[in-house]
Design a protein around this motif. Structure first.
Motif, PDB file in Angstrom:
ATOM      1  N   ASN A 274       0.841  -1.196   0.000  1.00 28.95           N
ATOM      2  CA  ASN A 274       0.000   0.000   0.000  1.00 28.95           C
ATOM      3  C   ASN A 274       0.879   1.248   0.000  1.00 28.95           C
ATOM      4  O   ASN A 274       0.882   2.032   0.941  1.00 28.95           O
ATOM      5  N   LEU A 275       1.642   1.385  -1.092  1.00 27.95           N
ATOM      6  CA  LEU A 275       2.533   2.530  -1.225  1.00 27.95           C
ATOM      7  C   LEU A 275       1.748   3.737  -1.739  1.00 27.95           C
ATOM      8  O   LEU A 275       0.723   3.579  -2.393  1.00 27.95           O
ATOM      9  N   LEU A 276       2.265   4.916  -1.454  1.00 28.38           N
ATOM     10  CA  LEU A 276       1.599   6.149  -1.897  1.00 28.38           C
ATOM     11  C   LEU A 276       1.999   6.415  -3.353  1.00 28.38           C
ATOM     12  O   LEU A 276       3.191   6.519  -3.661  1.00 28.38           O
ATOM     13  N   SER A 277       1.003   6.537  -4.230  1.00 32.09           N
ATOM     14  CA  SER A 277       1.281   6.528  -5.674  1.00 32.09           C
ATOM     15  C   SER A 277       2.116   7.723  -6.132  1.00 32.09           C
ATOM     16  O   SER A 277       2.838   7.641  -7.117  1.00 32.09           O
ATOM     17  N   ALA A 278       2.055   8.841  -5.398  1.00 38.35           N
ATOM     18  CA  ALA A 278       2.746  10.046  -5.859  1.00 38.35           C
ATOM     19  C   ALA A 278       4.210  10.099  -5.417  1.00 38.35           C
ATOM     20  O   ALA A 278       4.955  10.976  -5.850  1.00 38.35           O
ATOM     21  N   LEU A 279       4.620   9.176  -4.564  1.00 37.34           N
ATOM     22  CA  LEU A 279       5.955   9.300  -3.974  1.00 37.34           C
ATOM     23  C   LEU A 279       6.957   8.307  -4.527  1.00 37.34           C
ATOM     24  O   LEU A 279       6.628   7.136  -4.757  1.00 37.34           O
ATOM     25  N   ALA A 280       8.199   8.777  -4.695  1.00 42.60           N
ATOM     26  CA  ALA A 280       9.304   7.893  -5.081  1.00 42.60           C
ATOM     27  C   ALA A 280       9.595   6.932  -3.932  1.00 42.60           C
ATOM     28  O   ALA A 280       9.255   7.206  -2.775  1.00 42.60           O
ATOM     29  N   ALA A 281      10.275   5.819  -4.277  1.00 39.39           N
ATOM     30  CA  ALA A 281      10.534   4.771  -3.283  1.00 39.39           C
ATOM     31  C   ALA A 281      11.174   5.328  -2.006  1.00 39.39           C
ATOM     32  O   ALA A 281      10.719   5.043  -0.898  1.00 39.39           O
ATOM     33  N   LYS A 282      12.225   6.138  -2.173  1.00 37.50           N
ATOM     34  CA  LYS A 282      12.915   6.612  -0.966  1.00 37.50           C
ATOM     35  C   LYS A 282      12.016   7.520  -0.128  1.00 37.50           C
ATOM     36  O   LYS A 282      12.087   7.525   1.104  1.00 37.50           O
ATOM     37  N   ASP A 283      11.130   8.277  -0.788  1.00 35.60           N
ATOM     38  CA  ASP A 283      10.235   9.172  -0.056  1.00 35.60           C
ATOM     39  C   ASP A 283       9.169   8.406   0.730  1.00 35.60           C
ATOM     40  O   ASP A 283       8.677   8.892   1.747  1.00 35.60           O
ATOM     41  N   GLN A 284       8.817   7.209   0.271  1.00 35.20           N
ATOM     42  CA  GLN A 284       7.879   6.375   1.035  1.00 35.20           C
ATOM     43  C   GLN A 284       8.476   6.106   2.423  1.00 35.20           C
ATOM     44  O   GLN A 284       7.788   6.135   3.438  1.00 35.20           O
ATOM     45  N   LEU A 285       9.785   5.848   2.437  1.00 32.43           N
ATOM     46  CA  LEU A 285      10.465   5.537   3.697  1.00 32.43           C
ATOM     47  C   LEU A 285      10.649   6.805   4.536  1.00 32.43           C
ATOM     48  O   LEU A 285      10.495   6.779   5.761  1.00 32.43           O
TER      49      LEU A 285
ATOM     50  N   GLY B 208       7.507  -7.326  -7.492  1.00 31.76           N
ATOM     51  CA  GLY B 208       8.514  -7.744  -6.511  1.00 31.76           C
ATOM     52  C   GLY B 208       9.250  -6.548  -5.921  1.00 31.76           C
ATOM     53  O   GLY B 208       9.522  -6.502  -4.718  1.00 31.76           O
ATOM     54  N   GLU B 209       9.571  -5.568  -6.786  1.00 30.64           N
ATOM     55  CA  GLU B 209      10.272  -4.364  -6.301  1.00 30.64           C
ATOM     56  C   GLU B 209       9.376  -3.574  -5.353  1.00 30.64           C
ATOM     57  O   GLU B 209       9.843  -3.057  -4.327  1.00 30.64           O
ATOM     58  N   ARG B 210       8.088  -3.496  -5.672  1.00 34.23           N
ATOM     59  CA  ARG B 210       7.158  -2.779  -4.779  1.00 34.23           C
ATOM     60  C   ARG B 210       7.118  -3.451  -3.404  1.00 34.23           C
ATOM     61  O   ARG B 210       7.122  -2.783  -2.370  1.00 34.23           O
ATOM     62  N   GLN B 211       7.094  -4.769  -3.421  1.00 36.01           N
ATOM     63  CA  GLN B 211       7.029  -5.467  -2.139  1.00 36.01           C
ATOM     64  C   GLN B 211       8.340  -5.251  -1.357  1.00 36.01           C
ATOM     65  O   GLN B 211       8.331  -5.148  -0.134  1.00 36.01           O
ATOM     66  N   ARG B 212       9.470  -5.154  -2.055  1.00 37.33           N
ATOM     67  CA  ARG B 212      10.745  -4.883  -1.385  1.00 37.33           C
ATOM     68  C   ARG B 212      10.749  -3.494  -0.736  1.00 37.33           C
ATOM     69  O   ARG B 212      11.221  -3.312   0.389  1.00 37.33           O
ATOM     70  N   VAL B 213      10.207  -2.507  -1.476  1.00 36.68           N
ATOM     71  CA  VAL B 213      10.107  -1.153  -0.908  1.00 36.68           C
ATOM     72  C   VAL B 213       9.201  -1.184   0.328  1.00 36.68           C
ATOM     73  O   VAL B 213       9.482  -0.555   1.356  1.00 36.68           O
TER      74      VAL B 213
END
Ligand SMILES: Nc1ncnc2c1ncn2[C@@H]1O[C@H](COP(=O)(O)OP(=O)(O)OP(=O)(O)O)[C@@H](O)[C@H]1O
Length: 228
Positions: free
Chosen positions: A94-105, A146-151
């Protein structure tokens, strides 16, 4: 012991019926240990994670996270404990669609009040540890499943939780990618010394876990050692 459930009962009341989802469930998971929960659909696996993750309060019984009895906490304290001590990973990242991977963290760490410099370094280290450092600036739709799940896993580790709760993380992935995600969960469990509970229906992926417990009709009915 990082996570303790003692005689936990949970039921849902729906119109005039009551469904027992958890029936005197007892469980202990220590730091660095990976426990898999298997069982048929509707047996109570997601309810177990919801109670362990303080998303639901049990009707009775104790839930201890790092020795804190969460059933005694008010809602605000429980939210703070969840944010600071518990990492949650669900089926669909459930990542935020507008944010880059690092910004999710970074958002997760910001909400927990970590210092900007520390959180940036930790975010990049974690993305590296889960194998997607080269995707740090990509948004979710630019990543593979798979990459999404890793993030998602990296984000769950951002605030250095004691407990990691993972619900069917491989259901949207093919077998090989799913196997690698379970390997990753085993690695981060040991490396970050988290107490991890992994709900899965895929018994072929249990060779990397420390223990397997089975749920049937809300009861933990069997505890089996790791398959050889
Ligand atoms: N919000 C709810 N209201 C009423 N009943 C519910 C609710 N959530 C779950 N249940 C019921 O509680 C029981 C346990 O459900 P739960 O989702 O914990 O099982 P599960 O083992 O995770 O299932 P699955 O493998 O299909 O995800 C089931 O009988 C389910 O129908």
């Amino acid at each position: 012991m990082s996570l303790v459930l003692r005689e936990v009962n949970l039921s849902y009341t729906d119109a005039d019926t009551t469904i027992t989802a958890l029936d005197h469930v007892c469980m202990e998971v220590s730091a660095g240990e990976l426990v898999a929960v298997v069982g048929p659909s509707g047996s109570g696996k997601s309810s177990l994670l919801a109670v362990a993750g303080t998303l639901l309060l049990p009707d009775s019984g104790l839930v201890l996270v790092d020795g804190t009895n969460v059933t005694r906490l008010g809602q605000a304290e429980r939210s703070a404990l969840r944010r600071d001590r518990i990492g949650l990973v669900f089926q669909q990242p459930n990542l935020l669609s507008a944010l880059a991977a690092k910004d999710q963290l970074l958002v997760a760490a910001h909400l927990a009040g970590h210092r900007p410099r520390d959180r940036r370094r930790r975010a990049l280290d974690l993305l590296d540890a889960v194998g997607v450092a080269h995707r740090a600036n990509r948004r979710p739709h630019q990543l593979s499943g798979g990459e999404r799940q890793r993030v998602n896993i990296a984000r769950a580790l951002m605030n250095e939780p004691s407990v990691l709760l993972v619900d069917e993380p491989t259901s949207a992935l093919d077998h090989e990618r799913g196997r690698r995600i379970v390997e990753l969960i085993a690695e981060v469990t040991r490396h970050h010394r988290v107490a991890t509970v992994l709900v899965t229906h895929d018994r072929e992926q249990l060779d990397r876990v420390d223990r397997v417990v089975e749920m049937h009709d809300g009861r933990l009915t069997a505890v089996t050692p790791t398959p050889a």
